[in-house]
Scaffold this motif. Structure first.
Motif, mmCIF file in Angstrom:
data_model
loop_
_atom_site.group_PDB
_atom_site.id
_atom_site.type_symbol
_atom_site.label_atom_id
_atom_site.label_comp_id
_atom_site.label_asym_id
_atom_site.label_seq_id
_atom_site.Cartn_x
_atom_site.Cartn_y
_atom_site.Cartn_z
ATOM 1 N N GLU A 188 21.735 7.416 -6.888
ATOM 2 C CA GLU A 188 20.057 7.585 -7.028
ATOM 3 C C GLU A 188 19.476 6.408 -6.343
ATOM 4 O O GLU A 188 18.371 6.789 -5.793
ATOM 5 N N LEU A 189 19.938 5.295 -6.732
ATOM 6 C CA LEU A 189 19.025 4.215 -6.255
ATOM 7 C C LEU A 189 18.998 4.272 -4.327
ATOM 8 O O LEU A 189 18.195 3.962 -4.009
ATOM 9 N N ARG A 190 20.310 4.387 -3.949
ATOM 10 C CA ARG A 190 20.099 4.276 -2.543
ATOM 11 C C ARG A 190 19.238 5.458 -2.002
ATOM 12 O O ARG A 190 18.640 5.185 -0.863
ATOM 13 N N THR A 191 19.264 6.633 -2.699
ATOM 14 C CA THR A 191 18.055 7.807 -2.094
ATOM 15 C C THR A 191 16.653 7.294 -2.439
ATOM 16 O O THR A 191 15.878 7.627 -1.913
ATOM 17 N N LYS A 192 16.271 6.616 -3.604
ATOM 18 C CA LYS A 192 15.126 6.388 -3.923
ATOM 19 C C LYS A 192 14.662 4.932 -3.869
ATOM 20 O O LYS A 192 13.471 4.606 -4.139
ATOM 21 N N GLU A 193 15.411 4.095 -3.443
ATOM 22 C CA GLU A 193 15.154 2.565 -3.630
ATOM 23 C C GLU A 193 13.725 2.388 -2.843
ATOM 24 O O GLU A 193 12.717 1.361 -3.071
ATOM 25 N N VAL A 194 13.825 2.781 -1.648
ATOM 26 C CA VAL A 194 12.559 2.602 -0.907
ATOM 27 C C VAL A 194 11.173 2.996 -1.399
ATOM 28 O O VAL A 194 10.236 2.150 -1.558
ATOM 29 N N ARG A 195 11.030 4.382 -2.170
ATOM 30 C CA ARG A 195 10.134 4.769 -2.592
ATOM 31 C C ARG A 195 9.745 3.843 -3.969
ATOM 32 O O ARG A 195 8.801 3.566 -4.223
ATOM 33 N N LEU A 196 10.659 3.316 -4.331
ATOM 34 C CA LEU A 196 10.669 2.930 -5.908
ATOM 35 C C LEU A 196 9.904 1.503 -5.531
ATOM 36 O O LEU A 196 8.924 0.935 -6.299
ATOM 37 N N ARG A 197 10.546 0.671 -4.477
ATOM 38 C CA ARG A 197 9.836 -0.494 -4.185
ATOM 39 C C ARG A 197 8.606 -0.497 -3.825
ATOM 40 O O ARG A 197 7.795 -1.242 -3.900
ATOM 41 N N PHE A 198 8.195 0.627 -3.006
ATOM 42 C CA PHE A 198 6.750 1.036 -2.342
ATOM 43 C C PHE A 198 5.868 1.026 -3.595
ATOM 44 O O PHE A 198 4.772 0.465 -3.600
ATOM 45 N N LEU A 199 6.278 1.873 -4.685
ATOM 46 C CA LEU A 199 5.621 2.138 -5.782
ATOM 47 C C LEU A 199 5.277 0.956 -6.610
ATOM 48 O O LEU A 199 4.045 0.762 -6.918
ATOM 49 N N VAL A 200 6.363 0.065 -6.661
ATOM 50 C CA VAL A 200 5.962 -1.328 -7.324
ATOM 51 C C VAL A 200 4.692 -2.156 -6.667
ATOM 52 O O VAL A 200 3.752 -2.579 -7.488
ATOM 53 N N ASN A 201 5.005 -2.104 -5.314
ATOM 54 C CA ASN A 201 3.908 -2.801 -4.707
ATOM 55 C C ASN A 201 2.372 -2.461 -4.615
ATOM 56 O O ASN A 201 1.500 -2.923 -4.905
ATOM 57 N N VAL A 202 2.308 -1.094 -4.482
ATOM 58 C CA VAL A 202 1.071 -0.428 -4.296
ATOM 59 C C VAL A 202 0.443 -0.325 -5.693
ATOM 60 O O VAL A 202 -0.705 -0.480 -5.911
ATOM 61 N N ALA A 203 1.348 0.048 -6.796
ATOM 62 C CA ALA A 203 0.810 -0.176 -8.240
ATOM 63 C C ALA A 203 0.125 -1.446 -8.583
ATOM 64 O O ALA A 203 -0.820 -1.611 -9.150
ATOM 65 N N HIS A 204 1.029 -2.411 -8.084
ATOM 66 C CA HIS A 204 0.720 -3.962 -8.562
ATOM 67 C C HIS A 204 -0.604 -3.988 -8.076
ATOM 68 O O HIS A 204 -1.610 -4.730 -8.533
ATOM 69 N N ALA A 205 -0.671 -3.889 -6.530
ATOM 70 C CA ALA A 205 -2.148 -3.983 -5.884
ATOM 71 C C ALA A 205 -3.182 -3.299 -6.323
ATOM 72 O O ALA A 205 -4.369 -3.937 -6.885
ATOM 73 N N ALA A 206 -3.151 -2.035 -6.869
ATOM 74 C CA ALA A 206 -4.139 -1.083 -7.362
ATOM 75 C C ALA A 206 -4.387 -1.457 -8.625
ATOM 76 O O ALA A 206 -5.784 -1.592 -9.293
ATOM 77 N N LEU A 207 -3.465 -1.979 -9.677
ATOM 78 C CA LEU A 207 -3.722 -1.983 -11.034
ATOM 79 C C LEU A 207 -4.252 -3.743 -11.120
ATOM 80 O O LEU A 207 -5.283 -3.749 -12.015
ATOM 81 N N THR A 208 -3.863 -4.466 -10.651
ATOM 82 C CA THR A 208 -4.221 -5.779 -10.812
ATOM 83 C C THR A 208 -5.933 -6.173 -10.266
ATOM 84 O O THR A 208 -6.740 -6.757 -10.860
#
Length: 236
Positions: free
Chosen positions: A141-161
């Motif tokens: 699952e991580l191999r399939t989703k890792e790129v999207r997960l990392r992308f989500l972390v970064n854009v969420a941080h930028a938008a929320l902070t």
């Protein structure tokens, strides 16, 4: 990925406040297979009484229990966020030092999770956690989703902070280029006289910039002004 990421960015741009932006992030987390989503942000200042902003869609009873028990102080995922930008998966070993927290979290259905930190230019530390009640997070699952997960972390941080820091009283006044310069040399151990020689100006001018910087930073002396500016990412 391009279409998914673009839609996420557009939705976040259209979000008016922290809660709306978080709901957008939580919806994406659900699309990735996670029932629950949580974001925590630690402000860079003050040093001795660190403040946090927490937002999540956990059950109200778990939010109350987590706060009542003071689990934020012992949560190993929070400690990990201060030490690494690498994601961490929930497991028995991770929570060995906080067994009660781990047992209670699972009693609320929080059994499998992934947490990852992101550091902001303003000096704060954010962490996005995605969790669910069933199905362990496997390597396939991580191999399939890792790129999207990392992308989500970064854009969420930028938008929320961005929105968190807009809350009253949390923005420091911007420093002028000269104020930053004076503080940088002070951070490197230079006196006002030495800084004046380096900048081909007078020590009186350097002190003028230092005092203005200290006032903006809410610092009463030179060391405090330098430390606060560095912690807030103003000397980069």
């Amino acid at each position: 990925m391009e279409s998914w990421g673009g839609a996420l960015l557009d939705a976040l741009d259209a979000s008016g406040d922290v809660r709306q932006a978080f709901n957008t992030v939580a919806k994406c987390a659900e699309q990735l297979g996670f029932e629950w989503c949580a974001y925590g942000y630690q402000y860079p200042l003050p040093f001795t009484d660190r403040r946090f902003y927490l937002v999540n869609n956990y059950a109200e009873s778990w939010r109350e229990r987590y706060k009542e028990a003071g689990y934020l102080r012992v949560d190993p995922t929070v400690a990990h966020a201060h030490a690494s930008l690498e994601p961490v998966l929930w497991c028995d070993d991770l929570f060995r030092s906080a067994q009660q927290l781990w047992d209670e979290a699972r009693s609320f259905g929080l059994r499998y999770g992934r947490a990852q930190a992101c550091y902001g230019p303003e000096g704060g530390v954010g962490m996005l956690t995605l969790a669910r009640s069933s199905e362990p997070i496997g390597q396939a699952e991580l191999r399939t989703k890792e790129v999207r997960l990392r992308f989500l972390v970064n854009v969420a941080h930028a938008a929320l902070t961005k929105r968190i820091l807009q809350i009253k009283g949390l923005h420091l006044a911007p420093l002028t280029p000269r104020e930053r310069e004076a503080l940088r040399w002070a951070a490197d151990g230079k006196t006002s006289t030495e800084t004046a020689q380096i900048l081909s100006t007078s020590s009186h001018t350097v002190e003028f910039h230092m005092k203005n910087a200290g006032r903006k930073l809410g610092a009463r002396n030179r060391p405090a002004a330098t430390a606060r500016a560095a912690a807030a990412g103003m000397l980069r």
